[in-house]
Design a protein around this motif. Structure first.
Motif, short mmCIF file in Angstrom:
data_model
loop_
_atom_site.label_atom_id
_atom_site.label_comp_id
_atom_site.label_asym_id
_atom_site.label_seq_id
_atom_site.Cartn_x
_atom_site.Cartn_y
_atom_site.Cartn_z
N ALA A 244 -5.10 2.53 -8.85
CA ALA A 244 -4.16 2.13 -7.80
C ALA A 244 -4.43 0.69 -7.37
O ALA A 244 -3.50 -0.07 -7.06
CB ALA A 244 -4.27 3.07 -6.60
N ALA A 245 -5.69 0.29 -7.34
CA ALA A 245 -6.03 -1.08 -6.98
C ALA A 245 -5.48 -2.06 -8.02
O ALA A 245 -4.99 -3.14 -7.68
CB ALA A 245 -7.54 -1.23 -6.85
N GLY B 152 -6.59 5.54 -2.38
CA GLY B 152 -6.65 4.52 -3.42
C GLY B 152 -7.70 4.81 -4.46
O GLY B 152 -8.77 5.32 -4.16
N TRP C 142 0.84 -1.20 0.00
CA TRP C 142 0.00 0.00 0.00
C TRP C 142 0.87 1.25 0.00
O TRP C 142 0.59 2.22 -0.71
CB TRP C 142 -0.91 0.02 1.23
CG TRP C 142 -2.07 -0.92 1.17
CD1 TRP C 142 -2.22 -2.01 0.39
CD2 TRP C 142 -3.25 -0.83 1.97
NE1 TRP C 142 -3.42 -2.62 0.65
CE2 TRP C 142 -4.07 -1.92 1.61
CE3 TRP C 142 -3.68 0.04 2.96
CZ2 TRP C 142 -5.31 -2.14 2.21
CZ3 TRP C 142 -4.92 -0.17 3.56
CH2 TRP C 142 -5.73 -1.25 3.18
N LEU D 170 0.44 3.80 -3.00
CA LEU D 170 -0.28 5.03 -2.67
C LEU D 170 0.64 6.21 -2.37
O LEU D 170 0.17 7.33 -2.26
CB LEU D 170 -1.21 4.80 -1.47
CG LEU D 170 -2.28 3.72 -1.66
CD1 LEU D 170 -3.08 3.55 -0.37
CD2 LEU D 170 -3.21 4.09 -2.81
N LEU E 224 -1.88 -2.45 -7.37
CA LEU E 224 -1.66 -3.30 -6.20
C LEU E 224 -1.77 -4.77 -6.57
O LEU E 224 -0.94 -5.60 -6.19
CB LEU E 224 -2.68 -2.94 -5.11
CG LEU E 224 -2.65 -3.82 -3.86
CD1 LEU E 224 -1.36 -3.60 -3.09
CD2 LEU E 224 -3.85 -3.52 -2.96
N PHE F 101 -8.09 1.16 2.12
CA PHE F 101 -7.25 1.45 0.96
C PHE F 101 -7.74 2.70 0.24
O PHE F 101 -6.94 3.57 -0.15
CB PHE F 101 -7.28 0.24 0.01
CG PHE F 101 -6.45 0.39 -1.23
CD1 PHE F 101 -5.08 0.19 -1.19
CD2 PHE F 101 -7.04 0.71 -2.44
CE1 PHE F 101 -4.31 0.32 -2.34
CE2 PHE F 101 -6.28 0.83 -3.60
CZ PHE F 101 -4.91 0.64 -3.54
N PHE F 102 -9.03 2.83 0.09
CA PHE F 102 -9.58 3.96 -0.68
C PHE F 102 -9.59 5.25 0.13
O PHE F 102 -9.42 6.33 -0.41
CB PHE F 102 -10.97 3.61 -1.21
CG PHE F 102 -10.92 2.50 -2.22
CD1 PHE F 102 -10.52 2.75 -3.52
CD2 PHE F 102 -11.23 1.20 -1.87
CE1 PHE F 102 -10.44 1.73 -4.47
CE2 PHE F 102 -11.16 0.17 -2.80
CZ PHE F 102 -10.76 0.44 -4.10
#
Length: 542
Positions: free
Chosen positions: A529-530, A525, A503, A507, A533, A520-521
């Motif tokens: 970005a996901a 995120g 992360w 990020l 990841l 995450f968001f």
């Protein structure tokens, strides 16, 4: 679903006939409120055939924003897909003389094609409106003409080498001007268009399957997605089939990424595209068949029928190598911002070097290089691009100030690089306002890409000596405050520690700020970005 040229043409003719029958005349604005489907392409072409002006509207946009677009553009007609009726009705009710009819219906596809409409479209006739973010709080509707649109389409055909049989992916949102060339340019040369939905784009393997299985020749993506794609390909090398060109746009293209690309795929050209909605989309291309001679990537050379200047504050040409504002002149220049004389006057000015010609001041700074290319140096104002989206900071600030209880507001970009940058909102007011409530308020007024990632309430916003909000201080504060989420508890298990490390990398958030309870968001995120990841997890998760 597949359509032949004949099927597409017949459906576009039906749309054009329906619009003419409904009373749509030359340069009447027609909103196309549809998702990216074959019907959407037919609707857009039908609007052009009818001599009307194409206005794309996403069905998931907030009602208030759609109402503003209707009012600004004096829109009179709307072509609807099933499910968008409520949005158009509610937006229309908020605006006098908004669309009163919805002539488009899917049932027309069962009818016999009546042939082309008897409408002549002139080169100087208005073709389309795309709304971009506006600093005063209202979006700006850039109005461009058929001659500029056609000139741009042939730019793409020439520099991407499009020919009969070539397949081009349509990936961009319908509310961004690049979506237009993605479907229209291939159709001018006998090529094919493949609409790639968002879910497929967010699954790197699925997107690569689209490219290889579909024998795609040309794709267009933002640099941040190119990095994700390339990282995946470095981990899992595979041939890319018929792909021969990747057009890159929306963000600065970094030299290091170009190095990596040509190391892995030396036979696939990169085309760095630069321009603005106000000048019929791209006006410069840097066509790369290998590493550039310099250690940075320029925005390229001027394209067909475009005059490019680098000017000082008095609109005089600056010496070679000196920084100045980039401006474009010629048939690419649109008419201006629809029903907005003041902002049109500021940006669209007479060309001091060519009589009876207008030029557009981009607000971008750059400098000429000896080889006739331009190095991009940044923005003059507070317009920014984050993850390929063009955003006016002032528009977000104005919406924040419209929320009851907020008396001061400022939005800054945090210190991240590239697509790791985030919008951070600061506000002050009489009451204690939870960040979630402020975020929800903005979400009803703005597209999701314009809603800040972080929100911080203060007693008063810091000011400079001349009484303006001290945004430099707020940028430093944004980096210090971080996400301000739940009470911190350090990751414990090996899986948690591995995820926290990834992360932090994805990020751009310091590892020590990432706790077990974090989202995450909420940490900044995004869907992209996901994807990054998941690529770094190397299929450990689906």
């Amino acid at each position: 679903m597949r359509w032949t040229y004949r099927e597409l043409d017949e459906r576009a003719d039906r749309v054009a006939h329906a619009l003419v029958a409904a009373g749509a005349g030359a340069e009447d604005v027609v909103a196309v409120v549809m998702d990216r489907t074959l019907d959407w392409i037919a609707a857009a072409l039908g609007v052009f055939k009818a001599g009307a002006v194409y206005l794309p509207v996403r069905p998931d946009f907030p009602v208030e924003r759609v109402a503003t677009q209707f009012e600004r553009s004096a829109c009179r007609f709307a072509l609807l897909a099933p499910g968008s009726e409520t949005l158009v009705r509610e937006a229309s009710e908020a605006v006098p003389d908004a669309p009163s009819s919805s002539p488009y219906r899917r049932s027309w596809t069962a009818r016999a094609a009546p042939g082309p409409v008897a409408v002549t479209v002139r080169p100087g006739q208005a073709a389309y409106i795309y709304f971009t973010s506006g600093s005063t709080g209202a979006p700006k509707g850039a109005l461009c003409e058929h001659v500029g649109m056609l000139n741009h389409l042939y730019m793409k055909i020439e520099d991407l080498g499009l020919a009969a049989g070539d397949l081009v992916t349509q990936t961009a949102s319908q509310c961004f001007d690049i979506s237009l060339w993605q479907f229209a340019a291939p159709l001018l040369v006998g090529g094919a268009v493949r609409i790639v939905d968002t879910d497929t784009q967010l699954d790197v393997d699925a997107f690569l399957d689209e490219i290889t299985d579909g024998a795609v020749a040309v794709v267009q993506i933002v640099p941040s997605y190119l990095e994700v794609l390339l990282t995946h390909l470095e981990q899992h090398p595979r041939p890319l089939g018929a792909l021969r060109a990747v057009s890159v746009t929306g963000e600065a293209l970094k030299y290091e990424l170009v190095q990596r690309w040509f190391a892995a795929h030396p036979g696939i050209r990169l085309v760095n595209a630069y321009g603005a909605t106000e000048v019929s989309d791209d006006t410069m291309h840097e066509v790369l068949d290998g590493l550039p001679e310099r250690d940075f990537v320029t925005v390229g050379r001027s394209l067909r029928n475009v005059s490019t200047y680098v000017l000082d504050e008095n609109l005089a040409l600056v010496p070679l190598g000196s920084p100045g504002e980039i401006a474009f002149s010629g048939i690419c220049v649109g008419r201006g911002y629809i029903n907005d004389e003041e902002r049109t006057r500021q940006a669209f000015v007479p060309d001091p070097f060519r009589p009876h010609t207008r030029m557009y001041r981009t607000g971008d700074f750059g400098r000429w290089l000896p080889e006739g290319r331009i190095e991009y140096l940044g923005r003059r104002d507070e317009q920014v691009k984050i993850r390929g989206f063009r955003i006016e900071i002032g528009e977000i600030e104005n919406k924040l100030l419209s929320m009851p209880g907020i008396q001061e507001a400022a939005v800054v970009i945090d210190g991240g690089a590239g697509d790791l940058r985030n919008l951070v909102a600061f506000f002050a007011g009489r009451d204690d306002l939870p960040a979630g409530r402020v975020r929800d308020f903005l979400a009803t007024l703005l597209p999701d890409y314009m809603v800040p990632t972080y929100f911080h309430q203060m007693e008063r916003l810091p000011l400079t000596e001349n009484g303006k909000v001290d945004k430099r201080s707020l940028v430093r504060l944004a980096e210090t405050l971080g996400h301000g989420g739940a009470p911190y508890t350090a990751p414990v298990t090996p899986a948690e520690q591995r995820l926290a490390t990834l992360w932090a990398e994805v990020l751009g958030v310091p590892l020590e700020r990432i706790g077990r309870a974090d989202s995450f968001f909420d940490l900044g995120g995004t869907s992209l970005a996901a994807v990054r990841l998941l690529v770094r997890l190397d299929r450990a998760l689906s």
